[in-house]
Motif scaffolding. Structure first.
Motif, PDB file in Angstrom:
ATOM      1  N   LYS A   1       0.815  -1.211   0.000  1.00 16.93           N
ATOM      2  CA  LYS A   1       0.000   0.000   0.000  1.00 16.93           C
ATOM      3  C   LYS A   1       0.852   1.265   0.000  1.00 16.93           C
ATOM      4  N   ASN A   2       2.038   1.172   0.565  1.00 16.01           N
ATOM      5  CA  ASN A   2       2.930   2.335   0.628  1.00 16.01           C
ATOM      6  C   ASN A   2       4.336   1.938   0.197  1.00 16.01           C
ATOM      7  N   PRO A   3       4.502   1.597  -1.082  1.00 13.55           N
ATOM      8  CA  PRO A   3       5.827   1.154  -1.536  1.00 13.55           C
ATOM      9  C   PRO A   3       6.858   2.272  -1.452  1.00 13.55           C
ATOM     10  N   SER A   4       8.068   1.884  -1.094  1.00  9.46           N
ATOM     11  CA  SER A   4       9.157   2.846  -1.006  1.00  9.46           C
ATOM     12  C   SER A   4       9.564   3.313  -2.403  1.00  9.46           C
ATOM     13  N   ALA A   5      10.019   4.545  -2.506  1.00 10.61           N
ATOM     14  CA  ALA A   5      10.377   5.110  -3.806  1.00 10.61           C
ATOM     15  C   ALA A   5      11.494   4.320  -4.474  1.00 10.61           C
ATOM     16  N   HIS A   6      12.435   3.805  -3.672  1.00 13.09           N
ATOM     17  CA  HIS A   6      13.575   3.114  -4.290  1.00 13.09           C
ATOM     18  C   HIS A   6      13.175   1.770  -4.890  1.00 13.09           C
ATOM     19  N   TRP A   7      12.006   1.253  -4.551  1.00 13.61           N
ATOM     20  CA  TRP A   7      11.540   0.020  -5.175  1.00 13.61           C
ATOM     21  C   TRP A   7      11.303   0.213  -6.673  1.00 13.61           C
TER      22      TRP A   7
END
Length: 377
Positions: A335-341
């Motif tokens: 639901k809140n993926p990290s930007a670096h993913w």
């Protein structure tokens, strides 16, 4: 030596264990797409995985079990006696449209790898690593045991001494059974203590052929580096294997929902790099991994290392698009993926103190193996 080769298949793009199963997420197809977007997967190194025929699987799995798998796929159902006997049609090992063809394709890739490595080389089969399968039943999302099949294939093709290293968060109980007491197989497993299947205790030597290191929750990169340098590499070096099989399950990273370890993908990559060149034959398999972004990035980086690529600090738009197209419904991490993913392959290192419990357990294992070598002399 021939360039590293990648074994894949389109079956993984459309096949899923079901809408709520941990293996509902795309994994191998993401690795293929990311690798192509990066220019790392030209046709001359890509091999389409064959599907293993039942006779090829019977070298480890019982004919009755293989027949039951085929029947369940054909009828899309499992009788109660078959469910109890073969552990299929359960929440962990459900009935789905490709429940025989998909694992048979992964197994076919690992069987092929054993043949291709007859004269040496490097093979990557990210669909492999299903290390919980037993001769007569499924286990832990694994219908077949392709690591065992790969190692038996290597043996049929002239390999004697095999080092099997497993860094999945779960203990490889099926592989331990397959090579129990085999003096020409060194099995090293680093797995989370107390995690299913709750096997692989520190004192469990599997008949003398295994080194099991259960690690505490929160294992960090510095602790894994210590394990690599103090335990894994010295033991493999002393064993002098003809082939190394690395099960590189991606479920030990911090973002994975199925375990409680805190590694970055760089911890896995460091082991992939360190084992390269320690034997003339190197087979790297996938395994666990249930966050589509973390497993796709980790396994793509594995292929980059094996094929001699430079890991970019920032992904090009084509590769970023592959990651942005992924979804992870039904899990809080999605639901809140990290930007670096979306923008990188490499995680930031997850450093930390090397805890006494890690040092003590490694010391117990290195002391045991040293004592056995002295006694043997």
């Amino acid at each position: 030596m021939q360039s590293a080769r990648f074994i894949g298949s389109e079956i993984y793009r459309t096949s899923t264990y079901g809408p709520w199963h941990p293996l509902r997420v795309p994994r191998v197809s993401t690795v293929m797409d990311l690798s192509r977007a990066l220019g790392w997967l030209p046709q001359d190194v890509y091999l389409n995985s064959p599907r293993a025929k039942p006779a090829a699987l019977h070298v480890w799995h019982t004919p009755e079990y293989i027949a039951a798998l085929q029947k369940a796929e054909a009828t899309r159902s499992v009788s109660q006696p078959d469910r109890e006997t073969f552990h299929i049609g359960t929440p962990a090992n459900p009935v789905f449209p490709e429940m025989y063809r998909r694992p048979a394709t992964a197994a076919g890739g690992s069987l092929l790898a054993g043949e291709l490595l007859r004269d040496g080389g490097v093979i990557y089969n990210p669909a492999g690593g299903t290390h919980h399968g037993m001769p007569g039943h499924a286990g832990g999302f694994c219908y077949l045991n392709d690591p065992v099949l790969a190692m038996l294939s290597l043996r049929r093709n002239g390999v004697t001494r095999i080092a099997y290293v497993d860094i999945d968060a779960h203990h490889p109980d099926g592989v331990a059974r397959g090579f129990h007491g085999d003096p020409d197989c060194l099995m090293i497993s680093v797995h989370e203590d107390g995690l299913w299947p709750r096997t692989g205790a520190l004192e469990d030597r599997a008949g003398g052929s295994a080194i099991n290191l259960p690690v505490p929750q929160g294992l960090n990169d510095d602790e894994m580096a210590y394990i690599r340098d103090a335990l894994i590499l010295p033991q493999v070096d002393r064993f002098k294997p003809d082939a190394i099989v690395l099960q590189c399950g991606a479920d030990a990273v911090e973002e994975d929902p199925q375990s409680h370890l805190s590694l970055s993908n760089q911890a896995h990559w460091s082991i992939v790099r360190a084992l390269m060149g320690m034997a003339p034959r190197y087979l790297v398999l996938g395994g666990g991994g249930y966050n589509p972004w973390s497993v796709g990035r980790l396994w793509t980086g594995v292929w980059g290392i094996l094929s001699g690529q430079t890991i970019p600090t920032h992904l090009p738009p084509e590769a970023e698009q592959v990651l942005r197209a992924l979804t992870f419904d039904g899990n809080r991490r999605g639901k809140n993926p990290s930007a670096h993913w979306f923008t990188t392959l490499a995680d930031r290192p997850r450093n930390g103190a090397i805890r006494d419990v890690v040092r003590q357990r490694v010391s117990v294992l290195t002391g045991q193996t040293t004592a056995r070598r002295v006694f043997a002399k």
